[in-house]
Scaffold this motif. Structure first.
Motif, mmCIF file in Angstrom:
data_model
loop_
_atom_site.group_PDB
_atom_site.id
_atom_site.type_symbol
_atom_site.label_atom_id
_atom_site.label_comp_id
_atom_site.label_asym_id
_atom_site.label_seq_id
_atom_site.Cartn_x
_atom_site.Cartn_y
_atom_site.Cartn_z
ATOM 1 N N ARG A 32 -11.340 -1.014 9.392
ATOM 2 C CA ARG A 32 -11.355 -1.653 8.230
ATOM 3 C C ARG A 32 -12.661 -2.059 7.579
ATOM 4 O O ARG A 32 -13.464 -2.455 8.227
ATOM 5 N N ARG A 33 -12.504 -1.758 6.338
ATOM 6 C CA ARG A 33 -13.869 -2.093 5.498
ATOM 7 C C ARG A 33 -13.921 -3.371 5.219
ATOM 8 O O ARG A 33 -12.760 -3.810 4.363
ATOM 9 N N TYR A 60 -2.798 1.862 16.335
ATOM 10 C CA TYR A 60 -1.545 1.984 15.925
ATOM 11 C C TYR A 60 -0.817 3.136 16.647
ATOM 12 O O TYR A 60 -1.572 3.961 17.079
ATOM 13 N N GLY A 68 -6.645 -7.044 9.565
ATOM 14 C CA GLY A 68 -6.411 -6.111 8.905
ATOM 15 C C GLY A 68 -5.152 -5.276 9.332
ATOM 16 O O GLY A 68 -4.800 -4.214 8.798
ATOM 17 N N LEU A 71 -8.511 -1.160 14.669
ATOM 18 C CA LEU A 71 -7.158 -1.091 15.044
ATOM 19 C C LEU A 71 -6.404 -0.111 15.813
ATOM 20 O O LEU A 71 -6.958 1.028 15.315
ATOM 21 N N TYR A 124 -13.487 -4.367 11.378
ATOM 22 C CA TYR A 124 -12.393 -4.459 12.412
ATOM 23 C C TYR A 124 -11.621 -3.171 12.921
ATOM 24 O O TYR A 124 -11.752 -2.193 12.075
ATOM 25 N N ILE A 145 -5.563 -3.033 -6.990
ATOM 26 C CA ILE A 145 -6.916 -3.476 -6.312
ATOM 27 C C ILE A 145 -7.458 -2.132 -5.717
ATOM 28 O O ILE A 145 -8.730 -2.186 -5.445
ATOM 29 N N ILE A 146 -6.823 -1.309 -5.444
ATOM 30 C CA ILE A 146 -7.565 0.017 -4.805
ATOM 31 C C ILE A 146 -6.958 1.247 -5.233
ATOM 32 O O ILE A 146 -5.491 1.165 -5.323
ATOM 33 N N VAL A 173 -5.447 -9.828 1.092
ATOM 34 C CA VAL A 173 -6.210 -8.555 1.054
ATOM 35 C C VAL A 173 -7.249 -8.570 2.283
ATOM 36 O O VAL A 173 -8.145 -7.625 2.451
ATOM 37 N N ALA A 224 -12.447 -4.787 1.119
ATOM 38 C CA ALA A 224 -12.087 -3.408 0.531
ATOM 39 C C ALA A 224 -10.312 -3.706 0.483
ATOM 40 O O ALA A 224 -9.770 -2.781 0.862
ATOM 41 N N GLY A 225 -10.006 -5.081 0.365
ATOM 42 C CA GLY A 225 -8.563 -5.123 0.314
ATOM 43 C C GLY A 225 -7.907 -4.768 1.742
ATOM 44 O O GLY A 225 -6.839 -4.230 1.403
ATOM 45 N N ASN A 226 -8.468 -4.903 2.784
ATOM 46 C CA ASN A 226 -7.384 -4.681 3.863
ATOM 47 C C ASN A 226 -7.366 -2.993 4.133
ATOM 48 O O ASN A 226 -6.539 -2.498 4.731
ATOM 49 N N MET A 227 -8.279 -2.289 3.366
ATOM 50 C CA MET A 227 -7.961 -0.812 3.352
ATOM 51 C C MET A 227 -8.417 -0.316 4.596
ATOM 52 O O MET A 227 -9.531 -0.569 5.141
ATOM 53 N N LEU A 228 -7.752 0.383 5.354
ATOM 54 C CA LEU A 228 -7.838 1.047 6.557
ATOM 55 C C LEU A 228 -8.433 2.528 6.492
ATOM 56 O O LEU A 228 -7.559 3.228 5.599
ATOM 57 N N TYR A 259 0.577 -1.131 -0.061
ATOM 58 C CA TYR A 259 0.064 0.032 0.063
ATOM 59 C C TYR A 259 0.851 1.067 0.033
ATOM 60 O O TYR A 259 2.050 1.320 0.580
ATOM 61 N N PHE A 304 -8.142 5.880 8.819
ATOM 62 C CA PHE A 304 -7.407 6.498 9.932
ATOM 63 C C PHE A 304 -8.124 7.480 10.421
ATOM 64 O O PHE A 304 -8.682 8.279 9.695
ATOM 65 N N GLY A 305 -8.226 7.832 11.876
ATOM 66 C CA GLY A 305 -8.365 9.064 12.617
ATOM 67 C C GLY A 305 -7.202 9.836 12.400
ATOM 68 O O GLY A 305 -6.088 9.411 11.834
ATOM 69 N N PHE A 310 -3.768 13.363 9.163
ATOM 70 C CA PHE A 310 -4.669 12.178 8.585
ATOM 71 C C PHE A 310 -3.842 11.269 7.711
ATOM 72 O O PHE A 310 -3.010 11.579 6.590
ATOM 73 N N LEU A 311 -3.932 9.841 7.861
ATOM 74 C CA LEU A 311 -3.306 8.918 6.990
ATOM 75 C C LEU A 311 -4.375 8.698 6.127
ATOM 76 O O LEU A 311 -5.352 7.917 6.569
ATOM 77 N N TYR A 320 0.184 4.929 1.598
ATOM 78 C CA TYR A 320 -0.718 5.939 2.272
ATOM 79 C C TYR A 320 0.034 7.364 2.527
ATOM 80 O O TYR A 320 1.210 7.445 2.269
#
Lengths: 115, 113
Positions: free
Chosen positions: B93-94, B36, A102, B34, B32, A55-56, A97, B97-101, A33, B103-104, A42-43, A35
């Motif tokens: 996590r959605r 960090y 996650g 998480l 999910y 894929i994204i 994925v 959606a490919g583990n897309m996170l 990925y 973030f706040g 914000f990330l 980011y």
């Protein structure tokens, strides 16, 4: 032994230039990925690749082009740099994925400053 | 539209006391959540996670609580130590959606000796 490594860590360049940031992971993961951490901290996800396949792509301008030569590398090339591109760019990887939790493993970040 | 929010940009706590970091979300599809932790000039590192079907997960000094009806989660650190001083990011996590996170914006925790 760094798990996810990015180069360069710092990059200062002029508007209009083209630059690349490289990322490599030695965790054996199949998904990588990019980011972006903006000035508000914000990330935000930019791209995700699984086994070299995109894929994204989260509405990132066409000036940003990721390239994954193999599943251990995901490079980010940026054309015609703009002031708003100044940010810290983080590369990350994960196994699968839709992994169980996650969890992502991040690199140390590459701080890009566009003057 | 920020789907994950951390409304406290900073928190200061005395060593040995409890630190409570809060996070709110708007998307009920997240499966999910998480936390960090990030030190300066380093990338975020995974701390603890919780499935949307649970309401609590504990790992040593760290416990995450999830209140789905309120769309709220919190991270408790007990006892807090100076080495815990860092920026803490909440992420969600959605599924599919490919583990897309998402973030706040992070909360900077300062633990004073």
């Amino acid at each position: 032994d760094t798990a996810v490594s990015q180069t360069p860590k710092y990059l200062v360049t002029q508007m209009g230039n083209d630059k690349s940031i490289k990322c490599e992971q030695n965790l054996g993961h199949d998904t990588m990925y990019w980011y972006k951490q903006d000035s508000k901290k914000f990330l935000k996800i930019m791209f995700s690749y699984n086994n070299k396949e995109l894929i994204i792509n989260e509405t990132v301008p066409n000036r940003f082009s990721p390239k994954s030569p193999d599943k251990a590398h995901l490079n980010l090339h940026i054309n015609s740099l703009e002031l708003g591109d100044s940010a810290v760019y983080f590369c990350a990887s994960s196994q699968g994925v839709g992994g169980p939790t996650g969890e992502l493993f991040f690199g140390e970040g590459s701080r890009l400053t566009v003057l | 539209d920020q789907q994950v929010k951390q409304n406290s940009p900073s928190l200061s706590v005395q060593e040995g006391r409890i630190s409570i970091l809060n996070c709110d979300y708007t998307n009920s599809m997240f499966d999910y959540f998480l936390w960090y932790k990030k030190y300066p000039a380093e990338g975020p590192t995974f701390l603890i996670s919780i499935s949307s079907i649970k309401d609590k997960n504990e790992d040593g000094r760290f416990t995450v609580f999830l209140n789905k009806s309120a769309k709220h989660l919190s991270l408790h650190i007990v006892p807090s130590q100076p080495g815990d001083s860092a920026v803490y990011f909440c992420a969600a996590r959605r599924p599919n959606a490919g583990n897309m996170l998402t973030f706040g914006g992070g909360t900077r925790l300062m633990v004073k000796p």
